[in-house]
Scaffold this motif. Structure first.
Motif, PDB file in Angstrom:
ATOM      1  N   ASP A 144     -29.587 -14.407  19.391  1.00 40.78           N
ATOM      2  CA  ASP A 144     -29.753 -13.042  18.737  1.00 40.78           C
ATOM      3  C   ASP A 144     -28.214 -12.304  18.443  1.00 40.78           C
ATOM      4  OD1 ASP A 144     -29.742 -10.648  17.253  1.00 40.78           O
ATOM      5  OD2 ASP A 144     -31.127  -9.837  18.801  1.00 40.78           O
ATOM      6  N   PRO A 145     -27.455 -12.921  17.763  1.00 38.46           N
ATOM      7  CA  PRO A 145     -25.864 -12.599  17.750  1.00 38.46           C
ATOM      8  C   PRO A 145     -25.863 -11.143  17.468  1.00 38.46           C
ATOM      9  CG  PRO A 145     -26.387 -14.521  16.500  1.00 38.46           C
ATOM     10  CD  PRO A 145     -27.657 -14.243  16.745  1.00 38.46           C
ATOM     11  N   GLN A 146     -26.629 -10.472  16.937  1.00 37.09           N
ATOM     12  CA  GLN A 146     -26.673  -9.163  16.618  1.00 37.09           C
ATOM     13  C   GLN A 146     -26.609  -8.333  17.986  1.00 37.09           C
ATOM     14  OE1 GLN A 146     -26.761  -7.573  13.047  1.00 37.09           O
ATOM     15  NE2 GLN A 146     -25.914  -5.597  13.953  1.00 37.09           N
ATOM     16  N   ALA A 147     -27.451  -8.666  18.992  1.00 35.29           N
ATOM     17  CA  ALA A 147     -27.406  -7.983  20.236  1.00 35.29           C
ATOM     18  C   ALA A 147     -26.287  -8.235  20.985  1.00 35.29           C
ATOM     19  CB  ALA A 147     -28.704  -8.664  21.100  1.00 35.29           C
ATOM     20  N   THR A 148     -25.328  -9.181  20.733  1.00 34.98           N
ATOM     21  CA  THR A 148     -24.239  -9.391  21.548  1.00 34.98           C
ATOM     22  C   THR A 148     -22.857  -8.641  20.752  1.00 34.98           C
ATOM     23  OG1 THR A 148     -23.355 -11.365  20.266  1.00 34.98           O
ATOM     24  CG2 THR A 148     -24.902 -11.715  21.957  1.00 34.98           C
ATOM     25  N   LEU A 149     -23.186  -8.086  19.631  1.00 31.63           N
ATOM     26  CA  LEU A 149     -22.083  -7.225  18.979  1.00 31.63           C
ATOM     27  C   LEU A 149     -21.532  -6.014  20.095  1.00 31.63           C
ATOM     28  CD1 LEU A 149     -20.351  -7.341  16.364  1.00 31.63           C
ATOM     29  CD2 LEU A 149     -22.066  -5.655  15.565  1.00 31.63           C
ATOM     30  N   THR A 150     -20.289  -6.183  20.500  1.00 31.77           N
ATOM     31  CA  THR A 150     -19.710  -5.309  21.429  1.00 31.77           C
ATOM     32  C   THR A 150     -18.466  -4.660  20.729  1.00 31.77           C
ATOM     33  OG1 THR A 150     -20.776  -6.562  23.150  1.00 31.77           O
ATOM     34  CG2 THR A 150     -19.073  -5.120  23.836  1.00 31.77           C
ATOM     35  N   PRO A 151     -18.324  -3.360  20.643  1.00 30.14           N
ATOM     36  CA  PRO A 151     -16.917  -2.970  20.178  1.00 30.14           C
ATOM     37  C   PRO A 151     -15.834  -3.111  21.207  1.00 30.14           C
ATOM     38  CG  PRO A 151     -18.689  -1.293  19.736  1.00 30.14           C
ATOM     39  CD  PRO A 151     -19.542  -2.391  20.460  1.00 30.14           C
ATOM     40  N   VAL A 152     -14.487  -3.446  20.959  1.00 33.66           N
ATOM     41  CA  VAL A 152     -13.777  -3.603  21.862  1.00 33.66           C
ATOM     42  C   VAL A 152     -12.370  -2.604  21.450  1.00 33.66           C
ATOM     43  CG1 VAL A 152     -14.111  -5.714  22.495  1.00 33.66           C
ATOM     44  CG2 VAL A 152     -12.415  -5.520  20.687  1.00 33.66           C
ATOM     45  N   VAL A 153     -12.471  -2.163  20.158  1.00 39.11           N
ATOM     46  CA  VAL A 153     -11.244  -1.245  19.735  1.00 39.11           C
ATOM     47  C   VAL A 153     -12.132  -0.188  18.749  1.00 39.11           C
ATOM     48  CG1 VAL A 153      -9.489  -0.756  18.135  1.00 39.11           C
ATOM     49  CG2 VAL A 153      -9.297  -2.558  19.968  1.00 39.11           C
ATOM     50  N   THR A 154     -12.104   1.023  18.952  1.00 38.26           N
ATOM     51  CA  THR A 154     -12.682   1.949  18.192  1.00 38.26           C
ATOM     52  C   THR A 154     -11.589   3.004  17.898  1.00 38.26           C
ATOM     53  OG1 THR A 154     -13.309   3.178  20.219  1.00 38.26           O
ATOM     54  CG2 THR A 154     -14.820   1.665  19.335  1.00 38.26           C
ATOM     55  N   GLY A 155     -12.097   3.938  16.892  1.00 39.15           N
ATOM     56  CA  GLY A 155     -11.487   5.145  16.547  1.00 39.15           C
ATOM     57  C   GLY A 155     -10.198   4.492  15.413  1.00 39.15           C
ATOM     58  N   LEU A 156     -10.595   3.583  14.563  1.00 43.35           N
ATOM     59  CA  LEU A 156      -9.454   3.126  13.601  1.00 43.35           C
ATOM     60  C   LEU A 156     -10.050   4.248  12.545  1.00 43.35           C
ATOM     61  CD1 LEU A 156      -9.897  -0.469  13.554  1.00 43.35           C
ATOM     62  CD2 LEU A 156      -7.828   0.865  14.232  1.00 43.35           C
ATOM     63  N   PRO A 157      -9.088   4.545  11.572  1.00 47.19           N
ATOM     64  CA  PRO A 157      -9.344   5.798  10.468  1.00 47.19           C
ATOM     65  C   PRO A 157     -10.719   5.180   9.700  1.00 47.19           C
ATOM     66  CG  PRO A 157      -7.019   5.136  10.590  1.00 47.19           C
ATOM     67  CD  PRO A 157      -7.586   4.342  11.438  1.00 47.19           C
ATOM     68  N   ASP A 158     -11.454   6.284   9.351  1.00 49.74           N
ATOM     69  CA  ASP A 158     -12.624   6.097   8.748  1.00 49.74           C
ATOM     70  C   ASP A 158     -12.527   6.314   7.233  1.00 49.74           C
ATOM     71  OD1 ASP A 158     -15.177   5.726   7.683  1.00 49.74           O
ATOM     72  OD2 ASP A 158     -16.134   7.478   8.703  1.00 49.74           O
ATOM     73  N   ASN A 159     -11.591   5.187   6.687  1.00 52.93           N
ATOM     74  CA  ASN A 159     -10.994   5.534   5.153  1.00 52.93           C
ATOM     75  C   ASN A 159     -12.090   5.065   4.341  1.00 52.93           C
ATOM     76  OD1 ASN A 159      -8.636   6.269   6.030  1.00 52.93           O
ATOM     77  ND2 ASN A 159      -7.795   4.441   6.085  1.00 52.93           N
ATOM     78  N   ARG A 160     -13.017   5.846   3.876  1.00 58.32           N
ATOM     79  CA  ARG A 160     -14.029   5.636   2.895  1.00 58.32           C
ATOM     80  C   ARG A 160     -13.715   5.351   1.670  1.00 58.32           C
ATOM     81  NH1 ARG A 160     -19.109   6.030   5.365  1.00 58.32           N
ATOM     82  NH2 ARG A 160     -19.021   6.966   7.543  1.00 58.32           N
ATOM     83  N   LEU A 161     -14.171   4.454   0.786  1.00 56.69           N
ATOM     84  CA  LEU A 161     -13.684   4.353  -0.402  1.00 56.69           C
ATOM     85  C   LEU A 161     -14.076   5.629  -1.591  1.00 56.69           C
ATOM     86  CD1 LEU A 161     -12.746   1.947  -2.273  1.00 56.69           C
ATOM     87  CD2 LEU A 161     -14.874   1.777  -3.158  1.00 56.69           C
ATOM     88  N   HIS A 162     -13.169   5.903  -2.397  1.00 55.83           N
ATOM     89  CA  HIS A 162     -13.165   7.135  -3.140  1.00 55.83           C
ATOM     90  C   HIS A 162     -12.857   8.391  -2.428  1.00 55.83           C
ATOM     91  CE1 HIS A 162     -15.221   4.763  -6.074  1.00 55.83           C
ATOM     92  NE2 HIS A 162     -16.167   4.555  -5.268  1.00 55.83           N
TER      93      HIS A 162
END
Length: 406
Positions: A144-162
């Motif tokens: 289950d690759p989804q279960a292994t998804l682990t953040p290692v860098v967070t806090g990048l700008p949340d630059n949403r389109l529009h």
């Protein structure tokens, strides 16, 4: 700007009619794959690994909607980043098993991603993925690759389109294992406000951030600004010789011949001009009245076709095309005539671009009714056999550039 955006919408609408036709087939093959009717450099052909849906079917019928980047795995499978849509939570990663005689086998291994883009193998041999505001690690071979998804860098700008203009993150590893991460500009030209002499956005955004290594698979929680004045750095590479190169998507103006896109050699602490100066030291329209000097800013190593929209850089080291060995492959995604192609630039012994004219790998990739849509290359990757794989996002296709053995 409103007129420019209206022109873009009309151009894309006209191009969309051509996209619906897909790539015509005539029974010929390219190194075992159905041959795509794309004109390539001598000795090369394009094969269809993943074809868009048949003519008349909407993009919503695609399995993979917007393929952006590719990563080869041991054993011949590939990982494909699917942006999905330009809305958070719609992105995916797929595992693709090629089938030269037909459509590949596909299995979605990650879903509900926020504008995913870059896939890369880290210094620890594990796979890392960038999303709009984070970089994560996962195990593609897990049950289950989804279960292994682990953040290692967070806090990048949340630059949403529009809300902002450049929401995607890209990254590479520096020589010491540090992460160099693209943080796109929140606007096109950061027009000056009354009483402001400089652009506040350019202090930390429109930059490359450096996350220092902090042990195997770990990086500092707080970044430093590695280089400034870079409007959008989705195209990044560290060459074998150690040079860090960036291909700049420059500002949006109606002039079809200006400003040129830039190929920059990145040096720590340097400023590359955005939003004040473009190309070979020319003031940006929004800042011309402020008489900002372009002298302090680093000049590009090479100027590239205006509005070409470079989205990926790869140093070619494969065996299939010796004539390309050591050259820098650049995908030009732009919808204008300068886009829809892949160029190969010569590099010197230090891994820096030379003045030699580039080789056009795909000189005939504009739309031809009944034969092909305009190409929209994004991610490039060199396979173990030296073939060049290309993600064509607007058409929902994956192509393989190989030696023409006809």
């Amino acid at each position: 700007m409103r007129g420019l955006l209206a022109g873009l919408v009309l151009a894309l609408a006209a191009d969309a009619a051509a996209q619906a036709q897909g790539y015509a087939r005539d029974g010929r093959t390219c190194d075992g794959y159905p041959r795509a009717p794309i004109e390539t450099m001598k000795g090369m052909c394009a094969g269809l690994v993943l074809a868009p849906p048949p003519a008349g079917l909407p993009p919503s019928r695609r399995t993979i909607h917007l393929p952006r980047t590719l990563l080869p795995l041991a054993g011949g499978d590939w990982l494909v980043v699917d942006l999905g849509t330009w809305d958070p939570g719609r992105g995916s990663v797929w595992r693709l098993t090629p089938k030269p005689s037909g459509q590949p086998a596909l299995r979605r291994i990650l879903s509900k991603l926020d504008l995913p883009h870059t896939l890369a193998v880290g210094p620890d041999g594990k796979i890392y993925l960038s999303e709009m505001s984070r970089i994560s690690r996962f195990d593609a071979d897990a049950a289950d690759p989804q279960a292994t998804l682990t953040p290692v860098v967070t806090g990048l700008p949340d630059n949403r389109l529009h809300e902002n203009r450049h929401p995607l993150s890209a990254f590479i590893y520096d020589a010491d294992g540090a992460l160099l991460v693209n943080v796109g500009a929140p606007s096109d030209q950061c027009p000056p406000r009354p009483g402001e002499a400089r652009c506040a956005e350019a202090e930390r955004h429109a930059a490359l951030w450096r996350f220092a290594p902090d042990g195997p698979g770990k990086w500092a929680t707080e970044p430093t600004v590695f280089a400034r004045g870079l409007r959008n750095s989705l195209a990044l590479v560290r060459t074998r010789a150690g040079a860090v190169l960036q291909a700049e998507n420059s500002i949006d103006v109606s002039d079809p011949a200006w400003p040129p896109e830039e190929l920059n050699v990145i040096e720590a602490g340097a400023h590359y001009g955005w939003p004040y100066c473009m190309g070979a030291g020319q003031p940006a329209p929004a800042w011309k009245a402020r008489k900002v000097s372009c002298a302090p800013f680093r000049r590009p190593a090479r100027l590239m076709p205006a509005h070409g929209a470079p989205l990926d850089l790869v140093e070619y080291r494969g065996a299939m095309f010796p004539e390309l060995t050591g050259r820098l492959l650049v995908s030009l995604h732009g919808y204008r005539p300068t886009g829809s192609r892949i160029l190969a630039y010569a590099l010197d012994e230090a891994g820096r671009p030379t003045a030699a004219a580039p080789i056009d790998l795909t000189p005939g990739w504009r739309a031809v009714k009944g034969r092909r849509p305009s190409g929209a290359p994004v991610g490039l990757s060199v396979a173990a056999d030296g073939a060049i794989w290309v993600a064509d996002d607007r058409n929902g296709a994956i192509l393989r550039l190989a030696r023409d053995r006809k």
